[in-house]
Every structure is written in structure tokens, then in C-alpha cells.
Design a protein around this motif. Structure first.
Motif, PDB file in Angstrom:
ATOM      1  N   MET A 244       0.631  -1.138  -0.383  1.00 45.01           N
ATOM      2  CA  MET A 244       0.027   0.318  -0.236  1.00 45.01           C
ATOM      3  C   MET A 244       0.658   1.181  -0.027  1.00 45.01           C
ATOM      4  O   MET A 244       2.071   1.037   0.777  1.00 45.01           O
ATOM      5  N   LYS A 245       0.434   2.405  -0.808  1.00 45.28           N
ATOM      6  CA  LYS A 245       1.532   3.795  -0.148  1.00 45.28           C
ATOM      7  C   LYS A 245       0.892   4.651   0.326  1.00 45.28           C
ATOM      8  O   LYS A 245       0.118   4.525   0.713  1.00 45.28           O
ATOM      9  N   GLU A 246       2.435   4.532   1.131  1.00 50.43           N
ATOM     10  CA  GLU A 246       2.482   5.783   2.411  1.00 50.43           C
ATOM     11  C   GLU A 246       1.680   6.892   2.056  1.00 50.43           C
ATOM     12  O   GLU A 246       2.243   7.675   1.144  1.00 50.43           O
ATOM     13  N   MET A 247       1.018   7.570   2.549  1.00 54.42           N
ATOM     14  CA  MET A 247      -0.243   9.002   2.217  1.00 54.42           C
ATOM     15  C   MET A 247       0.502   9.655   2.571  1.00 54.42           C
ATOM     16  O   MET A 247       1.427  10.356   3.305  1.00 54.42           O
ATOM     17  N   ILE A 248       0.545  10.652   1.795  1.00 53.36           N
ATOM     18  CA  ILE A 248       1.108  12.392   2.169  1.00 53.36           C
ATOM     19  C   ILE A 248       0.702  12.784   3.054  1.00 53.36           C
ATOM     20  O   ILE A 248      -0.644  12.976   3.123  1.00 53.36           O
ATOM     21  N   VAL A 249       0.893  13.701   4.042  1.00 56.15           N
ATOM     22  CA  VAL A 249       0.152  13.965   4.577  1.00 56.15           C
ATOM     23  C   VAL A 249       0.576  15.612   5.158  1.00 56.15           C
ATOM     24  O   VAL A 249       1.963  16.402   5.301  1.00 56.15           O
ATOM     25  N   TYR A 250       0.080  16.140   4.547  1.00 53.71           N
ATOM     26  CA  TYR A 250      -0.009  18.123   4.750  1.00 53.71           C
ATOM     27  C   TYR A 250       0.478  18.477   5.773  1.00 53.71           C
ATOM     28  O   TYR A 250       1.518  19.504   5.765  1.00 53.71           O
TER      29      TYR A 250
END
Length: 123
Positions: free
Chosen positions: A1-7
Motif C-alpha cells: 500500500m502506498k504511504e499517504m502524503i500528509v500535508y
């Protein structure tokens, strides 16, 4: 699963860039300095149509962030000039693309205006 980009993360590069440029006048000031080169305080004020307080605050913030360089000459009367730093010059291709997008928006607005026969005279 792709790691979520967290603003919201302090390490998010987009967040760092947005923070450096947040505020109404920073991008316009960088644009004006790029287009006109080194300017004095009153020249910047005229070019932007900005109040003294906003101009002073914005210049101070841009200088603290290393985006604008302030040069003070020890002469009478005192003279201060502002120009872009190397760091802010890296933004110029992005601002050029943003300006081209603005041209597209203006052209679209003109087409819609002509189609609706509701054109207003530019002020």
C-alpha cells in the motif's frame, strides 16, 4: 500500500513552500522584483499599491526567510534597495508558469465576455 502524503506533517515539502509564501503580498512582491530588478522602498510601494505597514511587514518576513535581500547604503539621505536572493530566483519558473495560466484565464474570460456580449471596459 502506498504511504499517504500528509500535508500537516512538519516534514512535508509543500507545507514548507506554502508557509514561506503565505500571505497576500509575498508572491506579488517576488514577481515585481523579478520583473523590475532591484527596487527601492517607494518604488515597490508604487508597483504593488500596498500600504506602508503591509510593505514593511512583508519585506521583513521575506528577508527573514532569505527570499529578499536588503542593502542599506550609508549615505545622506539614507538609501535602501531590495532584490531577490538566489533562493527566491528558483521560484521564477514556477511564477512564469503561473503567469501563463493567468493569461489563459484572461483569454477565457474575454471569450465568455464576447459570447455573452457583456464586456466591460478595462479600468
Amino acid at each position: 500500500m502506498k504511504e499517504m502524503i500528509v500535508y500537516a506533517s512538519e516534514t512535508c515539502p509543500m507545507r514548507a513552500a506554502c508557509r514561506a509564501l503565505e500571505g497576500k503580498w509575498k508572491i506579488p512582491m517576488i514577481y515585481v522584483l523579478n520583473e523590475n530588478g532591484t527596487l527601492r522602498y517607494n518604488e515597490l510601494k508604487r508597483a504593488l499599491g500596498i500600504t506602508n505597514m503591509m510593505l514593511s511587514n512583508t519585506l521583513k518576513e521575506l528577508e527573514e526567510e532569505g527570499l529578499v535581500i536588503r542593502v542599506q547604503y550609508n549615505e545622506i539621505p539614507p538609501r535602501v534597495e531590495y532584490h531577490l536572493s538566489q533562493l527566491s530566483r528558483q521560484l521564477i519558473p514556477v511564477l512564469d508558469a503561473f503567469c501563463q495560466w493567468g493569461e489563459v484565464l484572461l483569454a477565457q474570460e474575454q471569450r465568455e465576455c464576447r459570447a455573452a456580449d457583456d464586456c466591460r471596459d478595462p479600468e
